[in-house]
Design a protein around this motif. Structure first.
Motif, PDB file in Angstrom:
ATOM      1  N   TRP A 501      33.605  29.042  66.511  1.00 40.53           N
ATOM      2  CA  TRP A 501      33.385  28.771  65.375  1.00 40.53           C
ATOM      3  C   TRP A 501      32.795  29.663  64.644  1.00 40.53           C
ATOM      4  O   TRP A 501      31.710  30.335  65.130  1.00 40.53           O
ATOM      5  CB  TRP A 501      32.744  28.128  64.678  1.00 40.53           C
ATOM      6  N   PHE A 502      33.475  30.556  63.520  1.00 47.49           N
ATOM      7  CA  PHE A 502      32.599  31.394  62.858  1.00 47.49           C
ATOM      8  C   PHE A 502      32.667  30.822  61.743  1.00 47.49           C
ATOM      9  O   PHE A 502      33.249  30.984  60.754  1.00 47.49           O
ATOM     10  CB  PHE A 502      33.306  32.304  62.882  1.00 47.49           C
ATOM     11  N   LEU A 503      31.079  30.762  60.961  1.00 43.98           N
ATOM     12  CA  LEU A 503      30.484  30.660  59.689  1.00 43.98           C
ATOM     13  C   LEU A 503      30.491  31.625  58.834  1.00 43.98           C
ATOM     14  O   LEU A 503      29.698  32.352  59.138  1.00 43.98           O
ATOM     15  CB  LEU A 503      29.522  29.823  60.572  1.00 43.98           C
ATOM     16  N   GLU A 504      30.866  31.575  58.162  1.00 47.30           N
ATOM     17  CA  GLU A 504      30.635  32.608  57.434  1.00 47.30           C
ATOM     18  C   GLU A 504      29.475  32.748  55.628  1.00 47.30           C
ATOM     19  O   GLU A 504      29.336  32.997  56.039  1.00 47.30           O
ATOM     20  CB  GLU A 504      31.760  32.508  55.681  1.00 47.30           C
ATOM     21  N   LYS A 505      28.995  31.247  55.356  1.00 47.43           N
ATOM     22  CA  LYS A 505      28.348  31.040  54.461  1.00 47.43           C
ATOM     23  C   LYS A 505      27.922  29.145  54.628  1.00 47.43           C
ATOM     24  O   LYS A 505      29.896  29.044  54.565  1.00 47.43           O
ATOM     25  CB  LYS A 505      28.259  31.183  53.230  1.00 47.43           C
ATOM     26  N   VAL A 506      26.386  28.784  54.287  1.00 46.35           N
ATOM     27  CA  VAL A 506      26.633  27.302  53.194  1.00 46.35           C
ATOM     28  C   VAL A 506      26.202  27.433  51.904  1.00 46.35           C
ATOM     29  O   VAL A 506      25.282  28.440  51.551  1.00 46.35           O
ATOM     30  CB  VAL A 506      25.945  27.059  54.264  1.00 46.35           C
ATOM     31  N   LYS A 507      26.550  26.708  50.559  1.00 51.71           N
ATOM     32  CA  LYS A 507      26.125  26.414  49.439  1.00 51.71           C
ATOM     33  C   LYS A 507      25.798  25.131  49.281  1.00 51.71           C
ATOM     34  O   LYS A 507      26.860  24.048  49.710  1.00 51.71           O
ATOM     35  CB  LYS A 507      27.391  26.730  48.348  1.00 51.71           C
ATOM     36  N   ILE A 508      25.019  25.045  49.699  1.00 52.92           N
ATOM     37  CA  ILE A 508      23.990  23.774  48.768  1.00 52.92           C
ATOM     38  C   ILE A 508      23.438  23.596  47.725  1.00 52.92           C
ATOM     39  O   ILE A 508      22.440  24.633  46.975  1.00 52.92           O
ATOM     40  CB  ILE A 508      23.174  23.286  49.870  1.00 52.92           C
ATOM     41  N   THR A 509      23.992  22.732  46.778  1.00 53.20           N
ATOM     42  CA  THR A 509      23.867  22.062  45.319  1.00 53.20           C
ATOM     43  C   THR A 509      23.235  21.252  44.948  1.00 53.20           C
ATOM     44  O   THR A 509      23.579  20.233  45.704  1.00 53.20           O
ATOM     45  CB  THR A 509      25.269  22.788  44.446  1.00 53.20           C
ATOM     46  N   ASP A 510      22.114  20.862  44.001  1.00 55.02           N
ATOM     47  CA  ASP A 510      21.466  19.691  43.347  1.00 55.02           C
ATOM     48  C   ASP A 510      21.911  19.164  43.008  1.00 55.02           C
ATOM     49  O   ASP A 510      22.074  19.725  41.641  1.00 55.02           O
ATOM     50  CB  ASP A 510      20.207  20.156  43.559  1.00 55.02           C
ATOM     51  N   THR A 511      22.815  17.853  43.146  1.00 55.09           N
ATOM     52  CA  THR A 511      23.424  17.745  41.799  1.00 55.09           C
ATOM     53  C   THR A 511      22.347  16.849  40.420  1.00 55.09           C
ATOM     54  O   THR A 511      23.193  16.385  39.730  1.00 55.09           O
ATOM     55  CB  THR A 511      24.400  16.412  42.792  1.00 55.09           C
ATOM     56  N   ILE A 512      21.406  16.930  41.314  1.00 58.99           N
ATOM     57  CA  ILE A 512      20.552  15.787  39.993  1.00 58.99           C
ATOM     58  C   ILE A 512      20.110  17.399  39.126  1.00 58.99           C
ATOM     59  O   ILE A 512      20.233  16.873  38.503  1.00 58.99           O
ATOM     60  CB  ILE A 512      19.199  15.124  40.685  1.00 58.99           C
ATOM     61  N   LYS A 513      19.788  19.079  39.918  1.00 55.22           N
ATOM     62  CA  LYS A 513      18.810  18.873  38.960  1.00 55.22           C
ATOM     63  C   LYS A 513      20.337  20.107  38.536  1.00 55.22           C
ATOM     64  O   LYS A 513      19.761  21.114  37.573  1.00 55.22           O
ATOM     65  CB  LYS A 513      18.097  20.067  39.444  1.00 55.22           C
ATOM     66  N   GLU A 514      21.009  20.073  38.627  1.00 59.03           N
ATOM     67  CA  GLU A 514      22.113  20.812  38.454  1.00 59.03           C
ATOM     68  C   GLU A 514      22.264  22.160  38.031  1.00 59.03           C
ATOM     69  O   GLU A 514      22.236  23.135  37.800  1.00 59.03           O
ATOM     70  CB  GLU A 514      23.250  20.619  36.451  1.00 59.03           C
ATOM     71  N   SER A 515      21.638  22.399  39.566  1.00 59.69           N
ATOM     72  CA  SER A 515      21.436  23.775  39.734  1.00 59.69           C
ATOM     73  C   SER A 515      22.348  25.146  40.338  1.00 59.69           C
ATOM     74  O   SER A 515      23.522  24.034  40.716  1.00 59.69           O
ATOM     75  CB  SER A 515      20.309  24.327  40.998  1.00 59.69           C
ATOM     76  N   LYS A 516      22.220  25.988  40.134  1.00 64.29           N
ATOM     77  CA  LYS A 516      23.522  26.857  40.813  1.00 64.29           C
ATOM     78  C   LYS A 516      23.830  27.569  42.072  1.00 64.29           C
ATOM     79  O   LYS A 516      25.172  27.442  42.627  1.00 64.29           O
ATOM     80  CB  LYS A 516      23.456  28.449  40.455  1.00 64.29           C
ATOM     81  N   GLY A 517      22.431  26.533  43.143  1.00 55.53           N
ATOM     82  CA  GLY A 517      22.863  26.723  44.308  1.00 55.53           C
ATOM     83  C   GLY A 517      22.751  27.263  45.023  1.00 55.53           C
ATOM     84  O   GLY A 517      21.740  28.227  45.087  1.00 55.53           O
ATOM     85  N   PHE A 518      22.083  26.906  46.411  1.00 59.35           N
ATOM     86  CA  PHE A 518      21.203  27.654  47.113  1.00 59.35           C
ATOM     87  C   PHE A 518      21.934  28.164  48.139  1.00 59.35           C
ATOM     88  O   PHE A 518      22.979  27.416  48.952  1.00 59.35           O
ATOM     89  CB  PHE A 518      20.091  26.566  47.879  1.00 59.35           C
ATOM     90  N   ILE A 519      22.212  29.515  48.337  1.00 66.89           N
ATOM     91  CA  ILE A 519      23.512  29.905  49.281  1.00 66.89           C
ATOM     92  C   ILE A 519      22.660  30.777  50.352  1.00 66.89           C
ATOM     93  O   ILE A 519      21.565  31.246  50.820  1.00 66.89           O
ATOM     94  CB  ILE A 519      24.058  30.902  48.552  1.00 66.89           C
ATOM     95  N   PHE A 520      23.234  29.916  51.557  1.00 70.64           N
ATOM     96  CA  PHE A 520      22.720  30.492  53.525  1.00 70.64           C
ATOM     97  C   PHE A 520      23.811  31.492  53.966  1.00 70.64           C
ATOM     98  O   PHE A 520      24.690  31.173  54.500  1.00 70.64           O
ATOM     99  CB  PHE A 520      22.121  29.283  54.170  1.00 70.64           C
ATOM    100  N   PRO A 521      24.014  32.358  54.015  1.00 75.95           N
ATOM    101  CA  PRO A 521      24.568  33.590  54.482  1.00 75.95           C
ATOM    102  C   PRO A 521      24.790  33.073  55.985  1.00 75.95           C
ATOM    103  O   PRO A 521      23.254  33.093  56.233  1.00 75.95           O
ATOM    104  CB  PRO A 521      24.514  34.664  53.885  1.00 75.95           C
ATOM    105  N   CYS A 522      25.344  33.250  56.754  1.00 75.49           N
ATOM    106  CA  CYS A 522      25.715  33.693  58.180  1.00 75.49           C
ATOM    107  C   CYS A 522      26.370  34.586  58.846  1.00 75.49           C
ATOM    108  O   CYS A 522      25.967  35.472  59.361  1.00 75.49           O
ATOM    109  CB  CYS A 522      25.834  32.420  58.480  1.00 75.49           C
ATOM    110  N   HIS A 523      27.882  34.522  58.903  1.00 78.60           N
ATOM    111  CA  HIS A 523      28.641  35.974  59.091  1.00 78.60           C
ATOM    112  C   HIS A 523      27.927  36.092  60.213  1.00 78.60           C
ATOM    113  O   HIS A 523      28.457  37.375  60.865  1.00 78.60           O
ATOM    114  CB  HIS A 523      27.991  36.668  58.240  1.00 78.60           C
ATOM    115  N   ARG A 524      28.471  34.729  61.088  1.00 78.35           N
ATOM    116  CA  ARG A 524      28.289  34.719  62.485  1.00 78.35           C
ATOM    117  C   ARG A 524      28.915  33.998  63.774  1.00 78.35           C
ATOM    118  O   ARG A 524      29.681  33.042  63.092  1.00 78.35           O
ATOM    119  CB  ARG A 524      26.630  35.481  63.616  1.00 78.35           C
ATOM    120  N   TRP A 525      29.445  34.483  64.504  1.00 79.85           N
ATOM    121  CA  TRP A 525      29.827  32.764  65.567  1.00 79.85           C
ATOM    122  C   TRP A 525      29.176  31.969  65.809  1.00 79.85           C
ATOM    123  O   TRP A 525      27.559  32.486  66.072  1.00 79.85           O
ATOM    124  CB  TRP A 525      30.502  33.933  66.545  1.00 79.85           C
TER     125      TRP A 525
END
Length: 1480
Positions: A501-525
């Motif tokens: 699996w080649f994972l580019e990134k993960v983005k997690i959004t808190d639906t309660i606070k309606e944040s812009k989201g936390f981005i976790f870059p990976c770009h690796r196998w």
């Protein structure tokens, strides 16, 4: 004198011993030649001195080092065995030895070559240094030896890990523990493991684990098999969860269940005397570590709902402000534990966790019924006596609710939750790399300031298939709020066919606070065979959280620049392509620069000069003293030594570049849409071209080494076993050397394996080529993205393409990215025309292929990965064949073929009275209903009598029967070498569909050369597939076409059902020999009632863009009753009688078409014919029969023509419709022009048809106001058309060309008004508006469309907003838009006024269009006059469009069914009193 008695006696004894030994050696070595032995003296005792006798000593025994691997298991790293005549006397002894070392259920019984093609039956068949596959069955599953060789071999002596290996292993273990938790502290090695026999808790054995036994999972199974005395294939935990890795055995479990080939048997393996994970052991561990701080009583109430209980193992985790308890398994002895309505109490021990704020309850999803509905949980801290109550009331079931098997519940204080429960939106982006997707199970753990979520499996995605290449999957994770997120751990279990699996990134959004989201870059196998081999990664949140997208964009640009910077080395010759206008940048000798050059313009060539790092100068090749420069925000030509010529290159993510000035940062090279230099800082930024595609001139030549990149990280490569993949690393392993065969034709060979070439052969693509014609490719450049495509010279139109898993396969070029490669030249040289390089004894000159009239041809279908294996058995009759035989298979899901029948169980195939068995692989076509067998009529014995065909599915064993008993011969039967056979049903022995004979009549027109011989091919398409491309011949004689005649053919095939279209093809590519195809008529021989008519009306082969087109596709024009048939005509058959006007220019040569609309549907287009068929002549009446299927009651028809030919104008006098079933006659007087230069310029007319006893629908005038935008280049010269849709059908496609307020239409910031006459459409729903993009300056920016009309004395206005380009070079490159209606006055939409229109000669206020101040008052009509004249009524409608006049005449004979609507000014029979001047 020295006494040698003892010495000589000892030598005597040694001599006797050596004699026997050497005699045995000589017997064993009797087959060796004398040269292989050595003469040595033999010591004897005679007369008190030592003498010598000669004897032979063989050379040291030669051994063969052979490697053995396990069938179908790439994780098994293989073993090396030394084989000689001492180690193994027989082949069976080798099998016994391998059975002890390779864990197979029934031992090693078969040894074969790596691909499973050849079996080994003796020791002499084994070759030194080669690898072989071992299996316990007859069939061997091949494995990837490269992957297997990457593993450490556990049977060698263990070597200590170096520090890097040790650190890497510790990191992997830490990541895995982070994913799955840790029940106990690491037990370390050695460790005692209790093993139970499956289904028998009384039979158990102890195994001490050490490093030799747990180096990989297969070795562990091998040792357990020896201990349990039966072949162990699987391990389970005592609670029923399958174990597929070493980690649970080493760190979690105290006991396991050994299972063979049978399924797991649920028993009570663990009791109180032997807890699997003992809380008592936990207590001891905590006390030893000094961490024991808590004893808790846990009371769990299971709901009394049906199936609320569980067979799984439950666990709980407690979270406090000082830490967490880790996962604690809840063990119990009661059989009613966690069953519906039951209350269970457990005692657990934890380390110090501080103040409790949440718990997590869940289970391991094991057992037959793992689903669980927990009602509540009660906790009591035994030392402090404090109690907590948690109301869970939720399912933990993969098939219930949200599919989660764990729940988090916060502590309640004062009736409120300490922390809220939130739903996190998790966006997982899989990289756009070939084979970058995965089928493995993916897990995630999210960490925040307030704890973590625990290990959660990502199951329910917004997409049907998860984690596909380039796909974004959305999941939801429900947990107690974690505060600000800090990191996450994500990984997979390595299971499934494609687990990498080649994972580019993960983005997690808190639906309660309606944040812009936390981005976790990976770009690796996350792949054991890629990168560092990890399958789990710890990702931290992006540091520059404020602008994470910008950080990600910069990272991607750097990666693209790494693959594009080769183009900008000193001395490169470049061209800069402007994609929106399809032109190149050029520098003229006078210093002017524009973007209007064609590809071959020498002024568009630029040489790269390097000033310093990151600074380039692009000088003209034609004028070397001039270079591109930026001065005062405009590009021009300047002396290349000047500072304004220094430019820097900025790559973009779409592989284009931006050229920026070094002297004045921020100023860039830019052009407008006309190709003129522009200021990039202009406000109208959308019309500026600033991105350029870079092409390298003469990049490919002989002996060039290239990388053909398939993505940012991958390249096309040839592996050691000859496989061609698009997933190679961008390194030397993927280097390809180009060999020039002839101009623009190359071969591609691996640099590491020079004898392997890429080839397309027999419908497959691989790297097994030898340099023959199948390895020749044309390089097709794709200007729009600087990629190249490789087209096979041997199979024109077929390109090298990639499947989603990265495997190569032949493809048809449809513009998809899977046939496009980004080249990167490694060793580009300057071209020297004085030298030429050849490849002697390998390259062949490409010769023009001789044109042979094949007996059959077939279009190449889409080539997909094989998914089913079949065995095909053919039974030949009295006559065999040496021709090449192919097969096609048809099912309800598609078609597979052609499948070449080559390799059989017999050496010589298709011999008389012989059965041949073939193995074929093909895609899944669903339920098979017919096959097609054909041969190419080559060789000296092509004639073949085929008796029977059988197909057997290898997977299911299903057998399909096809009765043949036909000749495939040009000299027997009907002379055809293509046969179709339907499937024979098992129930009654009858075919599923009949075999029918189609009678084909091709009607010809004028020939450019009379009595022409043309080879013609035909393919008929129907509801049930097609006939394949058939050669229309009679005993191999070419077809002779004569002027104006019909040529008849007969074609046999399995019934196609209702015919839909056909394909005509000829192999004649000469301009000098063409023929005019009028139409093709097809009917079944067994049913002459219906004729399928395919109108062609064009020259064939035809010429398009100066290229001879050898084939044409013709859709069904009509289904009609044969005029010679006496059958009763069905109720939905109508007779159409068309009367043309009685003056000289009334006739038409265009194709006349009719549409019919009913309350159940519509029918059309129905082609009535063309004027070239002697139809629609002046004063003529033409009669046609049409079939209208399931229309219900007809309420309108539309008749018109396609405006083709030199004389399309048509004056239609009358149309009559006759229904055969009822005898009803509908008379529709027309007396109108259908001509774009006469009357209102429309070539279509609509007529309402009244139901018996009811009035017909009214005919309305729809006034269409088209607003062109005010953007630069918004105007268009193309032909614009519109189709209006309402509740009562549509208006048909109408051309907008006669504006009522402007001479030149569709200009920038202009409103044009048109009128369409049509039967009322009811409330309008949408329009489709577009243009044909056939003229220069065809791009168009449409702002909106407003349609006004009047019905039932009410005025309506509908607005259709667009504000988009209709341009093949902009936005989405569409030239047609579907716009939906918004009734005037609806809130939220700005309204645009329709400007007041005045008469050219002036008019009174009453005759002008006056507009109210509000949008709702728009389209108000000022005056309306009714004038009685003659025998009819004239209604004069004065609107802002002008004056329209309609004439209604009542016919006494036909009543309301006969009427005429006449515009003023064209009909002479309108009375003079009705004459009014109309000024537009």
């Amino acid at each position: 004198m020295v006494d040698l008695g003892w010495y000589t006696d000892d030598f005597t004894r040694i001599n006797i011993f050596l004699r026997y030994v050497f005699i045995d050696w000589q017997k064993m070595d009797e087959q060796q030649s004398p040269s292989d032995s050595l003469e040595l003296p033999l010591i004897t005792r005679s007369e008190k001195f030592v003498t010598a006798r000669q004897f032979k000593i063989p050379t040291p025994i030669k051994s063969k080092n052979v490697y053995f691997y396990k069938s179908g298991d790439p994780q098994f790293s293989g073993i090396r065995i030394s084989i000689n005549r001492r180690t193994f006397k027989t082949f069976d002894s080798l099998l016994d030895n391998l059975s002890e070392k390779i864990p197979l259920p029934f031992g090693v019984r078969t040894i074969s070559t790596p691909r499973g093609n050849n079996s080994v039956t003796s020791l002499s068949d084994l070759k030194d240094g080669q690898a072989y596959i071992c299996s316990d069955q007859r069939k061997v599953k091949p494995i990837n030896l490269e992957l297997a060789n990457q593993k450490h071999k556990p049977w060698f002596i263990s070597k200590p890990f170096n520090p890097e290996q040790l650190a890497s292993r510790q990191i992997r273990q830490k990541a895995f523990k982070s994913l799955h938790g840790d029940l106990t502290s690491s037990t370390g090695i050695p460790k005692k493991l209790v093993i139970f026999r499956n289904g028998d808790p009384t039979f158990k054995r102890n195994l001490v684990l050490n490093r030799n036994k747990v180096q990989n999972f297969d070795v562990l199974l091998y040792h357990i098999s020896e201990l349990m005395n039966f072949p162990v294939q699987k391990l389970y935990s005592t609670d029923g969860k399958q174990i597929d890795s070493l980690y649970p055995v080493k760190f979690k479990l105290e006991a396991v269940v050994a299972v063979g080939r049978e399924g797991y048997k649920l028993r009570k393996y663990v009791d109180s005397k032997f807890p699997q994970i003992s809380n008592r052991d936990q207590l001891k561990n905590f006390k030893k570590a000094g961490k024991y701080r808590g004893k808790w009583k846990v009371t769990i109430v299971t709901s009394d709902l049906p199936s609320a209980g569980t067979t799984a193992q439950a666990h709980i985790t407690l979270y406090g402000d000082e830490g967490n308890s880790r996962v604690i398994v809840l063990q119990g002895n009661s059989e009613e534990m966690l069953q519906p309505g039951h209350q269970d109490t457990f005692t657990i021990y934890t380390q110090k966790i501080g103040k409790l704020y949440k718990i997590r309850i869940g289970h391991n999803n094991a057992g037959d019924f793992p689903g669980w509905h927990c009602q509540s949980i009660h906790l009591k801290n035994v030392p402090s006596g404090k109690e907590y109550h948690f109301n869970v009331n939720s399912w933990m079931d993969r098939n219930q609710d949200d599919g989660e098997i764990s729940r988090e519940v916060p502590v309640m204080e004062n009736g409120k939750e300490v922390f809220p429960v939130t739903k996190y939106e998790v966006l997982v982006v899989t990289g756009d790399l070939w084979n970058g997707g995965t089928e493995a199970n993916v897990f995630i753990v999210i960490y925040g300031k307030q704890g973590d979520t625990g290990s959660r499996q990502l199951i329910r995605s917004n997409n049907p298939l998860k984690f596909r290449k380039g796909q974004t999957d959305i999941f939801y994770v429900k947990a107690v709020h974690l505060g600000n997120l800090q990191k996450l751990v994500i990984g997979h279990d390595g299971l499934g066919a494609g687990n990498g699996w080649f994972l580019e990134k993960v983005k997690i959004t808190d639906t309660i606070k309606e944040s812009k989201g936390f981005i976790f870059p990976c770009h690796r196998w996350l792949d054991q065979g890629e990168d560092d081999g990890k399958i789990a990664r710890e990702l931290n949140v992006a540091e520059n959280f404020t602008f994470p997208e910008k950080h990600e964009l910069e990272l991607k640009r750097k990666e693209i620049w790494a693959s594009e910077k080769w183009k900008f080395k000193a001395g490169r010759i470049l061209q800069f392509y402007c994609k929106p206008i399809e032109k190149f940048i050029r520098l003229m000798p006078d210093g002017t620069v524009d973007a209007t050059a064609e590809k071959d313009d020498p002024n568009a060539l630029f040489e790269v000069l390097i000033k310093r790092k990151g600074v380039q100068v692009f000088s003209s090749v034609v004028n070397p003293d001039l270079a591109l420069a930026i001065d005062r925000n405009h590009v021009n030509g300047s002396e290349k030594a000047g500072p304004f010529c220094e430019l820097t290159v900025h790559p973009k993510t779409n592989h284009s570049i931006i050229l920026e000035s070094v002297q004045i940062p921020g100023q860039i090279v830019a052009f407008n849409l006309n190709g003129r230099p522009a200021n990039a800082s202009s406000k109208d930024y959308s019309d500026i071209i600033k991105d350029f595609i870079v092409h390298v001139k003469d990049a490919f030549e002989n002996d060039t080494v290239v990388l053909l990149n398939t993505s940012l990280y991958q390249s096309l490569c040839i592996t050691s076993d000859g496989t061609c993949l698009g997933t190679g690393k961008q390194s030397q392993i993927s280097y390809l050397r180009m060999h020039e065969v002839s101009p623009k034709i190359y071969m591609f060979a691996s640099v590491q394996n020079p004898q392997r070439f890429i080839q397309i052969k027999n419908g497959k693509c691989d790297g097994m080529g030898t340099g023959d014609k199948y390895c020749h490719f044309k390089i097709r450049r794709n200007l729009e993205n600087a990629t190249i495509s490789l087209e096979s010279v041997e199979s024109p139109g077929i390109y090298l393409g990639l499947l989603s898993d990265g495997h190569t396969i032949p493809f048809v070029h449809t513009g998809e990215s899977n046939v496009m490669f980004y080249p990167r030249v490694i060793n580009m040289k300057k071209k020297d025309l004085s030298k030429s390089v050849s490849l002697p004894n390998m390259l062949e000159k490409i010769k023009e292929r001789p044109k042979v009239n094949r007996s059959f041809r077939n279009r190449i279908s889409k080539l997909n990965a094989a998914s089913e294996n079949w065995i095909v058995v053919t039974k030949t009759g009295d006559s065999g064949t040496n021709a090449n035989v192919s097969m096609w298979v048809y099912g309800d899901k598609g078609m597979a073929g052609p499948l070449r029948l080559l390799k059989s169980n017999n050496t010589n195939i298709f011999l008389p009275n012989q059965s041949d068995e073939f193995q074929v692989s093909m895609e899944n076509v669903g339920h098979i209903y017919k096959i097609r067998i054909a041969h190419d009529n080559t060789s000296t014995k092509p004639h073949w009598k085929l008796d029977k065909v059988l197909m057997k599915c290898v997977n299911s064993g299903k057998i399909l029967n096809f009765n043949a008993d036909r000749w495939l011969s040009t000299e027997h039967d009907d002379g055809d070498v293509v046969r179709e056979f339907p499937l024979i049903r098992e129930s009654d022995g009858q075919p599923v569909y009949p075999v029918v004979k189609y009678q084909v009549c091709i009607h010809t027109g004028q020939l450019e050369k009379l009595d022409s011989y043309l080879p013609i091919y035909l393919c008929i398409y129907g509801e049930r597939g097609d006939t394949g491309l058939r050669y229309l011949y009679k005993f191999d004689k070419s077809t002779k076409f004569k002027e104006g005649q019909g040529v008849f053919f007969q074609l046999e095939a399995v019934s196609l059902g209702k015919l839909q279209k056909l394909l005509l093809r000829t192999e004649n590519d000469k301009r000098s020999q063409r023929w005019y195809c009028d139409k093709v008529v097809i009917k079944e021989e067994s049913d002459n009632r219906l004729e399928y008519v395919f109108n062609c009306d064009r020259w064939f082969p035809y010429i398009l863009m100066d290229i001879v087109q050898p084939e044409i596709e013709i859709k069904l024009s009509e289904i009609r009753q044969d005029q010679n048939s006496q059958e009763i005509i069905q109720a939905d058959t109508w007779e159409v009688i068309v009367t043309t006007g009685n003056f000289h220019l009334a006739g038409t040569e265009a194709t006349v078409i009719i549409y019919a609309y009913g309350d159940k549907g519509s029918s059309g287009p129905i082609v009535l014919g063309t004027g070239k068929q002697q139809l629609f002549k002046p004063s003529s009446t033409d009669t046609f029969q049409i079939i209208l299927v399931d229309l219900g009651e007809i309420y309108k028809i539309r008749i018109g023509h396609d405006n083709s030919s030199n004389k399309p104008g048509w004056f239609l006098e009358e149309v009559k419709l006759k229904e055969f079933n009822t005898g009803r006659v509908i008379c529709l007087p027309v007396n109108r022009w259908l001509d774009d230069n006469q009357d209102d310029g429309d070539v279509w007319r609509e007529f309402p048809i009244a139901k018996p006893g009811e009035k017909h629908l009214p005919v309305l005038f729809y006034h269409i106001h088209v607003f062109t935008g005010n953007k630069p280049g918004a105007e268009t010269n193309a032909n614009v058309y519109i189709n209006i849709f309402g509740e009562k059908g549509d208006s048909g496609k109408r051309k907008l060309h006669k504006s009522q307020n402007n001479q030149i239409i569709f200009q920038k910031d202009q409103m044009d008004t048109f009128t369409i006459e049509a039967v009322t459409l009811g409330m309008l729903k949408k329009i489709i508006i577009g243009h044909d993009s056939m003229k220069a300056a065809n791009g168009w920016f449409l702002e909106n469309v407003i349609i006004t009309y009047q019905e039932n004395n009410q005025e309506y206005e509908d607005i259709f907003l667009c504000n988009r380009w209709l341009d093949v070079n902009r936005e989405d490159q569409k030239t047609e838009r579907e716009l939906f209606a918004k009734r005037n006055g609806e809130a939220g939409e700005p309204q645009r006024r329709i400007p007041e229109q005045r008469s050219a000669r002036g008019s009174s206020p009453e005759s002008r269009l006056a507009w109210g101040s509000s949008p709702e008052a728009a389209a108000r009509m000022r005056s309306k006059s009714h004038v009685e004249a003659g025998e009819g009524k004239r209604v004069l409608e004065e609107t802002y469009l002008g004056v329209a006049e309609s004439w209604y005449r009542v016919d006494q004979k036909h009543g309301n069914n006969c009427w005429t609507g006449v515009w003023h000014g064209w009909s002479d029979h309108v009375c003079s009193s009705a004459q009014h001047n109309i000024y537009l």
